[in-house]
Design an enzyme around this catalytic site. Sequence first.
Site, mmCIF file in Angstrom:
data_model
loop_
_atom_site.group_PDB
_atom_site.id
_atom_site.type_symbol
_atom_site.label_atom_id
_atom_site.label_comp_id
_atom_site.label_asym_id
_atom_site.label_seq_id
_atom_site.Cartn_x
_atom_site.Cartn_y
_atom_site.Cartn_z
ATOM 1 N N TYR A 20 40.027 51.901 32.496
ATOM 2 C CA TYR A 20 40.779 50.670 32.931
ATOM 3 C C TYR A 20 42.021 50.463 32.251
ATOM 4 C CZ TYR A 20 41.745 45.701 33.948
ATOM 5 O OH TYR A 20 42.304 44.471 34.319
ATOM 6 N N GLU A 42 38.840 37.663 37.071
ATOM 7 C CA GLU A 42 39.209 37.032 35.940
ATOM 8 C C GLU A 42 38.568 35.736 35.748
ATOM 9 O OE1 GLU A 42 40.963 38.286 33.227
ATOM 10 O OE2 GLU A 42 41.926 40.149 34.319
ATOM 11 N N TRP A 50 35.422 41.213 28.928
ATOM 12 C CA TRP A 50 35.758 41.848 30.149
ATOM 13 C C TRP A 50 34.883 42.868 30.226
ATOM 14 C CZ3 TRP A 50 38.054 40.668 34.367
ATOM 15 C CH2 TRP A 50 38.505 41.851 35.052
#
Length: 193
Positions: A20, A42, A50
């Site tokens: 990522y 988000e 995350w």
Amino acid sequence: MCEAPSRCTWVTADPLYVEYHDSEWGVPLADANALFECLTLEGAQAGLSWLTILRKREGYRRAFAGFDPAKIAAFGDEDVTHLLADPGIVRHRGKIEATIGNARAWIALQDSGVDPVEWLWSFVDGRPQAGSSQQASNTTSDQMSRALRKAGFRFVGSTTCYAFMQAVGMVNDHAKGCFRRSEVAQSAASFSL
């Protein structure tokens, strides 16, 4: 022996996180569905790591119709019930309902003649900005958060908006020693809406 490239300090050794960071984070995006996906994820991340969201991203893409706002806006109570039972996403009623409501707010912007992509990018004058430090928020994310909430979006606090801005390349916050900083800056230089 080759030395590993220097990365931002928040990147763990998890291959999903490394991929990522190395291929997506900070690259300027102008695709509507991709921007809606980032905004949704988000918001879903609030209170979680995350990496948890990255591991569930494919589940989100499946559950939320490839992040097509028009399709999500049509979801009803039965869809919410189904999503609450889906282990492929974060099963939080408020976040699920916010995603549906945010899709409706996205469509309402379009119906009022506002291009959500151009509108979101207008907070940085349509151009990626060079960041100088990894911070939690700034005056731009404060403004974006207020505008999104006024437009009917939820789970879009200033910290969430700043993380969104970082993820979609509105600001290049790769650390100064990170090998991706200059690569992202090059892609930002040729970016246009």
